[in-house]
Design a protein around this motif. Structure first.
Motif, PDB file in Angstrom:
ATOM      1  N   UNK A 142     134.579  26.187  48.405  1.00 56.11           N
ATOM      2  CA  UNK A 142     134.747  26.372  46.967  1.00 56.11           C
ATOM      3  C   UNK A 142     134.912  24.997  46.322  1.00 56.11           C
ATOM      4  N   UNK A 143     134.743  24.930  45.003  1.00 56.85           N
ATOM      5  CA  UNK A 143     135.016  23.658  44.328  1.00 56.85           C
ATOM      6  C   UNK A 143     136.446  23.171  44.587  1.00 56.85           C
ATOM      7  N   UNK A 144     137.385  24.091  44.700  1.00 57.51           N
ATOM      8  CA  UNK A 144     138.770  23.715  44.995  1.00 57.51           C
ATOM      9  C   UNK A 144     138.906  23.078  46.371  1.00 57.51           C
ATOM     10  N   UNK A 145     138.170  23.593  47.349  1.00 58.83           N
ATOM     11  CA  UNK A 145     138.166  23.000  48.681  1.00 58.83           C
ATOM     12  C   UNK A 145     137.595  21.591  48.668  1.00 58.83           C
ATOM     13  N   UNK A 146     136.569  21.379  47.855  1.00 58.06           N
ATOM     14  CA  UNK A 146     135.992  20.048  47.697  1.00 58.06           C
ATOM     15  C   UNK A 146     137.002  19.112  47.044  1.00 58.06           C
TER      16      UNK A 146
ATOM     17  N   UNK B   8     142.251  12.339  39.354  1.00 58.52           N
ATOM     18  CA  UNK B   8     143.044  13.470  38.863  1.00 58.52           C
ATOM     19  C   UNK B   8     142.533  13.911  37.500  1.00 58.52           C
ATOM     20  N   UNK B   9     142.456  15.194  37.315  1.00 58.37           N
ATOM     21  CA  UNK B   9     142.017  15.746  36.040  1.00 58.37           C
ATOM     22  C   UNK B   9     140.533  16.026  35.962  1.00 58.37           C
ATOM     23  N   UNK B  10     139.745  15.453  36.865  1.00 57.03           N
ATOM     24  CA  UNK B  10     138.307  15.738  36.865  1.00 57.03           C
ATOM     25  C   UNK B  10     138.077  17.137  37.426  1.00 57.03           C
ATOM     26  N   UNK B  11     137.368  17.934  36.675  1.00 58.55           N
ATOM     27  CA  UNK B  11     137.033  19.293  37.102  1.00 58.55           C
ATOM     28  C   UNK B  11     135.729  19.250  37.897  1.00 58.55           C
ATOM     29  N   UNK B  12     135.706  19.971  38.981  1.00 56.90           N
ATOM     30  CA  UNK B  12     134.481  20.103  39.757  1.00 56.90           C
ATOM     31  C   UNK B  12     134.051  21.552  39.728  1.00 56.90           C
ATOM     32  N   UNK B  13     132.753  21.748  39.688  1.00 53.25           N
ATOM     33  CA  UNK B  13     132.217  23.099  39.609  1.00 53.25           C
ATOM     34  C   UNK B  13     131.314  23.414  40.786  1.00 53.25           C
ATOM     35  N   UNK B  14     130.685  24.573  40.738  1.00 54.78           N
ATOM     36  CA  UNK B  14     129.795  24.995  41.823  1.00 54.78           C
ATOM     37  C   UNK B  14     128.645  24.022  42.083  1.00 54.78           C
ATOM     38  N   UNK B  15     128.140  23.376  41.040  1.00 59.21           N
ATOM     39  CA  UNK B  15     127.042  22.428  41.231  1.00 59.21           C
ATOM     40  C   UNK B  15     127.505  21.195  42.015  1.00 59.21           C
ATOM     41  N   UNK B  16     128.779  20.811  41.867  1.00 63.11           N
ATOM     42  CA  UNK B  16     129.325  19.697  42.640  1.00 63.11           C
ATOM     43  C   UNK B  16     129.435  20.085  44.116  1.00 63.11           C
ATOM     44  N   UNK B  17     129.887  21.294  44.358  1.00 60.67           N
ATOM     45  CA  UNK B  17     129.983  21.793  45.730  1.00 60.67           C
ATOM     46  C   UNK B  17     128.599  21.836  46.366  1.00 60.67           C
ATOM     47  N   UNK B  18     127.617  22.313  45.632  1.00 57.91           N
ATOM     48  CA  UNK B  18     126.241  22.370  46.129  1.00 57.91           C
ATOM     49  C   UNK B  18     125.733  20.978  46.469  1.00 57.91           C
ATOM     50  N   UNK B  19     126.032  20.000  45.608  1.00 56.63           N
ATOM     51  CA  UNK B  19     125.594  18.615  45.851  1.00 56.63           C
ATOM     52  C   UNK B  19     126.249  18.045  47.106  1.00 56.63           C
ATOM     53  N   UNK B  20     127.539  18.315  47.291  1.00 59.40           N
ATOM     54  CA  UNK B  20     128.250  17.801  48.470  1.00 59.40           C
ATOM     55  C   UNK B  20     127.698  18.421  49.750  1.00 59.40           C
ATOM     56  N   UNK B  21     127.511  19.717  49.753  1.00 60.26           N
ATOM     57  CA  UNK B  21     127.005  20.410  50.948  1.00 60.26           C
ATOM     58  C   UNK B  21     125.567  19.964  51.254  1.00 60.26           C
ATOM     59  N   UNK B  22     124.765  19.738  50.222  1.00 59.88           N
ATOM     60  CA  UNK B  22     123.382  19.288  50.426  1.00 59.88           C
ATOM     61  C   UNK B  22     123.355  17.889  51.041  1.00 59.88           C
ATOM     62  N   UNK B  23     124.207  16.990  50.543  1.00 57.75           N
ATOM     63  CA  UNK B  23     124.258  15.642  51.114  1.00 57.75           C
ATOM     64  C   UNK B  23     124.731  15.707  52.566  1.00 57.75           C
TER      65      UNK B  23
END
Length: 174
Positions: free
Chosen positions: A34-38, A50-65
């Motif tokens: 999840x974005x929270x896990x990232x 701190x304070x930066x929000x991450x969303x599903x697209x960020x999780x997708x980018x991390x998993x793809x890399x």
């Protein structure tokens, strides 16, 4: 944390180990579910502001890399192919020189990409490896003098392999 250790930690956010040790099965898993896990992982590595929000697209980018890097280490394709989607450019650094900078718009992702690119440029990328045990595949930074380490842990994976080879050799001889 050393850059190559950081990359190994990133690669190990997915645990593909499936071996049995001392009668207990190791169950792998996915840390970035999840974005929270990232956010949690990035926080542990001091890569998240701190304070930066991450969303599903960020999780997708991390998993793809991560997948591209693991495939590169497995020999499925080269590291240059893994970085085809990550724009790089030369920028001035604080010392008045030049450095390679990634421009994904995600500072934490840029740090990971830049770390790999610098390691490739220095010739250190060959020190990041996946364990040779097919039921492990844990990423590690090979710090051996020769740079020819094959096992994430000689006492576990290396020993299991050598024991298996020894037993096979003695069964064939007997």
């Amino acid at each position: 944390m050393d850059g190559l250790d950081l990359i190994a930690e990133f690669l190990n956010t997915v645990d593909q180990r499936s071996f049995s040790r001392h009668g207990q099965n190791h169950a792998g898993g996915e840390r970035l579910t999840s974005p929270g896990g990232l956010v949690d992982w990035l926080g542990e590595c001091d890569l998240h502001a701190a304070g930066d929000e991450l969303g599903p697209e960020d999780l997708t980018a991390a998993v793809a890399l991560r997948a591209a890097l693991r495939q590169s280490l497995s020999g499925e394709f080269d590291v240059a192919t893994a970085f085809a989607d990550y724009p790089l450019q030369l920028v001035h650094d604080d010392a008045g020189g030049l450095r390679i900078a990634a421009r994904s718009g995600r500072p934490w992702l840029d740090t990971l990409v830049e770390t790999v690119v610098v390691a490739v440029g220095r010739g250190d990328w060959s020190r990041v490896k996946l364990c040779a045990a097919p039921d492990c595949r844990w990423a590690f930074h090979d710090t051996s003098r020769s740079g020819r380490g094959r096992w994430c842990d000689m006492n576990i994976c290396g020993n299991r392999h050598k024991t298996r080879v020894y037993r096979e050799r003695h069964q064939q001889a007997g």
